[in-house]
Each structure stands twice: as structure tokens, then as C-alpha cells.
Enzyme design. Sequence first.
Site, mmCIF file in Angstrom:
data_model
loop_
_atom_site.group_PDB
_atom_site.id
_atom_site.type_symbol
_atom_site.label_atom_id
_atom_site.label_comp_id
_atom_site.label_asym_id
_atom_site.label_seq_id
_atom_site.Cartn_x
_atom_site.Cartn_y
_atom_site.Cartn_z
ATOM 1 N N HIS A 73 0.819 -1.213 0.000
ATOM 2 C CA HIS A 73 0.000 0.000 0.000
ATOM 3 C C HIS A 73 0.851 1.261 0.000
ATOM 4 O O HIS A 73 0.468 2.266 -0.599
ATOM 5 C CB HIS A 73 -0.932 0.010 1.220
ATOM 6 C CG HIS A 73 -2.109 -0.890 1.048
ATOM 7 N ND1 HIS A 73 -2.065 -2.235 1.344
ATOM 8 C CD2 HIS A 73 -3.353 -0.650 0.581
ATOM 9 C CE1 HIS A 73 -3.233 -2.778 1.064
ATOM 10 N NE2 HIS A 73 -4.040 -1.843 0.595
ATOM 11 N N GLY A 74 1.968 1.211 0.692
ATOM 12 C CA GLY A 74 2.782 2.419 0.718
ATOM 13 C C GLY A 74 4.144 2.130 1.299
ATOM 14 O O GLY A 74 4.292 1.256 2.171
#
Lengths: 378, 459
Positions: free
Chosen positions: B322-323
Amino acid sequence: MTPEESLHSSNSIRLSWREWGWAALAAVSALYLVPAILPAAGVRMSRPDYRLPTELSSDYWMFQRWARYSRGHHRAVVLGDSVVWGQYAASDGTLTHCLNSLLGAPVFANLGVDGLHPAAMAGMVRHYGGALHGLPVIVHLNPLWMMSDEQDLRKRGEARFNHPKLVAQFLDRPGPYHPSLGEAGEAVLERYVPFLRWREHIKIAYYGGMPLQEWSLDNPYTLLPDDGGPDALSSDDSGSPPVDWVQRGIRPQDAPWVAPADSYQWRCFTAVIDLLRSRGNRVFVLVGPFNTHALTEASRHRYRAVLAAMAEWLERERIPYYAPEALPSELYADASHPLAEGYRKLAEQLLESPSFLTWMGAWAPDLRAAKDTQEPSR
Amino acid sequence: MLFHSWQFAAFGITVYLVYLLLCRTRFALHWLLAASLFFYGWVNPAFVLLLLYVVVVNFGAGLMIERSPRRKLWLAGAIVATLAPLGMYKYSAFATGSLNVVLARLGWRAAVKVPSLLLPAGLSFFTFGAVGYAIDCYRRTVKPERSIVRLATFIAFFPKLLAGPIERASHFLGQLSPRPKRPTGADLADGLSLFVVGLFKKVAIADYLSLYVDKVYSYPAGFDGLTLAAATFAFAWEIYFDFSGYTDMARGVARALGFDIALNFNNPYLATGLGDFWNRWHISLSSWFKDYFYIPLGGNRKGKLNTYRNMLVTMVVSGLWHGAAWTFVIWGFLHAIGRFITREMERTRFYRDRVPTLAKQFWVFGFVTFAWIFFRASTFSDALLIVKRIFSAGVADPRLPIAMLGLCLIIWGYQFWYESRARRVLEWAPVKVGATAYMMVHLILFAGGASQPFVYLQF
């Protein structure tokens, strides 16, 4: 899960074409009914010397409403920007008030809108001024809009200006106007879908110009404002102190001026005149009077050339007009706005002007006759 | 190009009309591919080259995996080559930044230069779709595609390109072979239905919630515990409506063109366990991780300890997907812990039979919402501050707009109702028609502000 099952999972709503038809019908009905059913604003319009509050300058739904009201309650209207509106005068000190006062009847309605330059006026009249068809109209031309390339909206590049939603969105746009496709599309849609105009009206008149979502952050525990709305906004006082331009510290400008032949605003202004005439309006043009005291000698010279070119066009088109000399210097608040006393003097001059009296006599012989009978008694 | 923009409206209508003309010709796929590349290149045409690179790598790898005796080597090469741009664009700054911190702790003065690269939109999504294809070819669950245009259309198909769902080749390639089916009127009606619901979720709800969330999370030190809790609650719904709204619109556009793309959300906040949650939230990603990562790691085959180790690694990597930040690692870690807890609890008869479903749903929602703090906070220290304040600080008026709270509760209620026996009422034609009409009027009434980009586009 089959594709067919998965299609309807997770709160999707599946409609057949027939149901889509009903949904669209219900939505369109709501779009037309909601503005009609909800309580109408505009109680203040019946007050003498009503003018749209400055907070509602961009509320075109309200302008349309005021134009409709004016048609039913006044014999003629005055169109223009804040000079007509009366930027530095109370509502009983404006040009329309002075004219009505001198005529002894509420003949003219003040349809002045703050910042309504000719390009915006063209849009305003075309899209929201339909109710004015056939009425006698004084169209005020404020030469300020042709003072420079920037004011004239000729100059390319980025610049903020008033009423961008009213100007041409795709073809023949003002030079500094570069809307996104979405902005241009929304502006055009707003002209044709009354609900969208009404939506903007609600936003401007009740929520201080903010979208409801943003407004709710400041007012979390209510959906409706306690007060507000167009009837809560007063237009009696302009809010601008009635001080003359010298006291304000304004110095004479060396404005370059744009010749009518090259001017975007002038082209838009002539389009307004053409449109009104095509709608059967009896048009009278009032030019200025611009505060030439606030110009340098060279600029004043250029201004006179501009004025002469305008007069030439108006005469060629046989449009009655009045382009008076500047009022005394102390009667101006700035380059173009007279003070209340200036409006009184201008109204008197106008009612002395043969072109105005001839124009008025054509649609209101009674007023003309009354005016004529006043003359000997003076 | 955002789905809720005028540009997309013009683009979508043009693509649809031309596609109707071409869908029975051999140019149907070419048209879809051209439209997809145009869509991807709208913001930065250079990124189209990256997309084409991924297509070419996996097209060649698919064929070589089929033909070569060194199948594993080709698969490994394809995975490395496909994930390399993702590593470079998404993780190089994180890796070098973390390395610099470690070096500084060790007293090393020389810092590695942190690269500053703009992450191409959708990179995480289409690379995972492509890697899935290569693995499927290796497993022989999918036949390597002989047409590069068809494979490119699968990888680059514009409705799902920027933020998924992450399609499986086994599900999608078949819809392109030998030629896509002609979209019907019913497809268009279904597509419109999905699109309107998605648009409503995004524009009417997610964008509204983001106003409050952004205000609070941009400066958490300025707010008390109750406000931070309210903003976290609002964010839980914002991200759900934002991402599921995007997915609904993507599925709607695909459906209008006659394609079915995977369901990605299924009322996740009604989940009764963390495992159940991941079967309902971002389904295409969680099933991708399950099939291509968790199971190859060993899955739940080698005892409890290994199962939990595999779960932990999978959830942490999923967080990193996601990040590239430690907050996402913590977020993944928390979800792994949550899964252990609910998995163990679900093994007890008391929890299974005696605890009311509603209580399980609220506990899962509460846990997931708590974990969102680490997902949303700008920095790890912000996240810690928020947690600390929520559990210790005083209470002040959170000033959460009632309209916002009302919208969340209505939708939550709707979802409970949808999963209950009374669902039939919601499928009654007048209710559906009324709800759709309301959504259209609401959108027209409240639309017009600046469009907010989708949260998941940054991943």
C-alpha cells in the site's frame, strides 16, 4: 460467486431500462419541482429602491427573479454595473431613485449588478434577462472597462475578472479566461438547467457562497442556517463610505484606453444592444459620465477619441444615447462612480436631455407630458 | 483522468460508441488497447512506455515458460523484471531513507542520496496483474497468450488500470478470446447502475468525509482525543467509500463495454472476523496475496506457528504494497495480529456460538478502524500521538457534522439490512428507483466542487 451474483453484491443497485426511465423521470421532476415548491425569496423586492444586495451579485437565479418582478412592477429598467447599482450611495441615492423621484413614480427598476462588465452583461441579458423582452431599457456603458487591455479582457494570460460564468465559454472567450472543460461545461449547463442556478442561489444566499459540505464543517449541528437568505440581506446601504476620489488619495491615471474598433468589451456591448433590440426592447444608452478629472491630459485626449468613436456607432445604428460631460470633480467617489449628489445631478441632466425625453415620450407619453408640464412651473 | 470528471465523460462516451461499431470486427481489441493507452498517457505519456515494457516482458515470459525447459528461471526473470520498476519508483526512496537512518545510528556520516521519483499511477496494480499472469502460465492454469494485443488489453484495460480490481488472466483473458462479445443494452443498464452507485459513494460521501478527516489529520496535535477518534471513524468510511466507489465505477464502465471484472468489496464493515474482513475488503488484492504469496510460502499447511508466520509476512508485505512507509508496515502487522486473535477466538465454541454477531461485527469494525490510524497518519509519530490522545486525552466537542455522521449511519444501516432477511425490500423496484433518483439529485445538488483524487491512486 458467479459474475451474475457478484454484479449485485455489495450494495449495488441494478435497474432495468424501464426502471432507469422511471428513475430519470423522478430525478428530472425533482430538479424542476424543488425550486418551484420551496419557499420563494424576494419579499424585499417590493420595497422602494430595491437593488440586489452585493452579496448576491453572482446569484443569477436572483437576478432572473428580480428581472421578472421588475417587469410586473416597473415600466422600464436600468442595466449596468456598480455605477447603476450605486456603489457609493445608499439605495435612496442611486440613479434610478433620482430618476423615479424626479418623475414622481417608481418607473425605473435598478438592475445594476456589481462588476457586470459588458462581456458579462451580454451573458446576463442573453441567458437570464428573457423576462425583460419588450421593456424600455437604459443600458449604461461604463467606459472604465475599456481603459486598458487588462480591463478590456483582451490580454492573454491569467487574470481574475468578475462573472466568468457569464462570458463566452468556448468560442470568442475573453483573453485571460481559460476554464477547464468541466468549468466551462458547468457554466453552460447552469444557463439551461434552472435547478443548477437554484443550487447556486441556495449556496450564495444561505450558505455564504460555500458548498453545504464545507459550510457544515463550521456549522456541524445544523443543516439549515438560522438566519440568512436573500430577504435577510439588506441592499439599503452600500457599505462604501461616500468620500470623493481626491480624499481617497486617488491620483490621476495615464490610462491608455482601447479603441472601440479593437475592444472586446465594446464588441460585447454592441452585442447586448443588438440582442435587446432583437427582443423588442426600446434601448437608450447612457455613456459614463466618466471621471475625466482623474485622467492625465494625454489620457483624457485618448478618452475623447474613444467616446467619439462610440458616439459615431450609436448614431449610425440610430440608438438614442446620452454621453454627458464629466460631473464636477467632487461628485465622484473614484474613476467612474458618482456620489449620491452626482446621481441626482446626472438624473436631472438626463431629464433635460432631448434624446432621453424623446425616447421616454415614445413609450411613456404620460410621463413626458407630466415632465413638460413641470417645466413652466420651474 | 478521473472517472468523475468531464474529460472521462467525453472519453468514455467516445470509446463506447466507437467500440459498438468495432466490436464485431478484428479491430475491437486494437480499439480497446488504444483507448487504454490514451487513458494511461493522459497525464504523462512517458509512462505508457513503462506499461508497454511490462506487457512485452510478460508476453515473452509467458511464451518462454511454455516452451523452455528452464521454466522456473523464466518465471523468476519475469517476476524480477516486472517488479523492478515498482521497486525503483515506489520503494527506492523508502529503502535509501531507512538505510540512511540506520547508517546515522551507526555513526556513519555518508548518506545515500534519496531518489525523488514520481510514482506512475496504477503501477502497483498492473504489475501485480502481470505477475499473476506469469505465475498462472507457470502453473499451467492459464495458456500463454499468443496475441500481444490481447495480453496488452488484459494488462492495460483502462477501467481497472489505475486502481484495480487486480484481474486474473484466467477470468479476463477468456472474455477477450477469440473476440469480445458485443455489449448489450442490459450491459449498459447494469454498467450505469454500478457507475451511479460508485459516483455517489465517491462524490457525495467520500469527498465529504475527506474534508473533516484532512482537517484533523493534517494537524493532529491541534485536536483532542474525541475529535481524533471521530476523524478516524470518518476515515474508515472515507476510504471504504472512496475505494469501493472507484471499484464500482470501474466495474460499471467495464460492464457497459460487456466485460465482467472482479468484485472487490462486499460490505467489509459487516465482517465478523479479520479473516472475514479480508474476504470482503479489496478482495482482488487479498486473494492475489493468498494465491501468489501466502500459499507459496506454505500457507497453513505446516502447523500453527508456520501458519502465523506466513500470515504475518503476508500482511506486512501487503501493508508495504500500500505504501512505502513504516506506518504501512505497522498497519499490516496490526492486521496480522488481529487475524491471529480472531482466528483463535473463532476456534472457541463460546465465541462461535454465544457471542452475538453484532458484537463481533462491532469489534472487527473497531479494530479495523484503530488500524486505519497508521494507514492515514502522515508519519509514525503522528500515528502514535493520535493513539495516545484517543486513549488518554480529554474530551471536547468533536464538531463532526451531523450530516456526515448521518450519511455513514444510513449506509451502515443499509448494509446491515442488505445482509438481512429483509433484503428483498431493498430489491423492490420502487425502492431501487427512488434510491437511484435520490442519488442523481443529490449528486447534482452537491457536486460542483473540486474533484478529489481517489485515495488508492497513490498506491
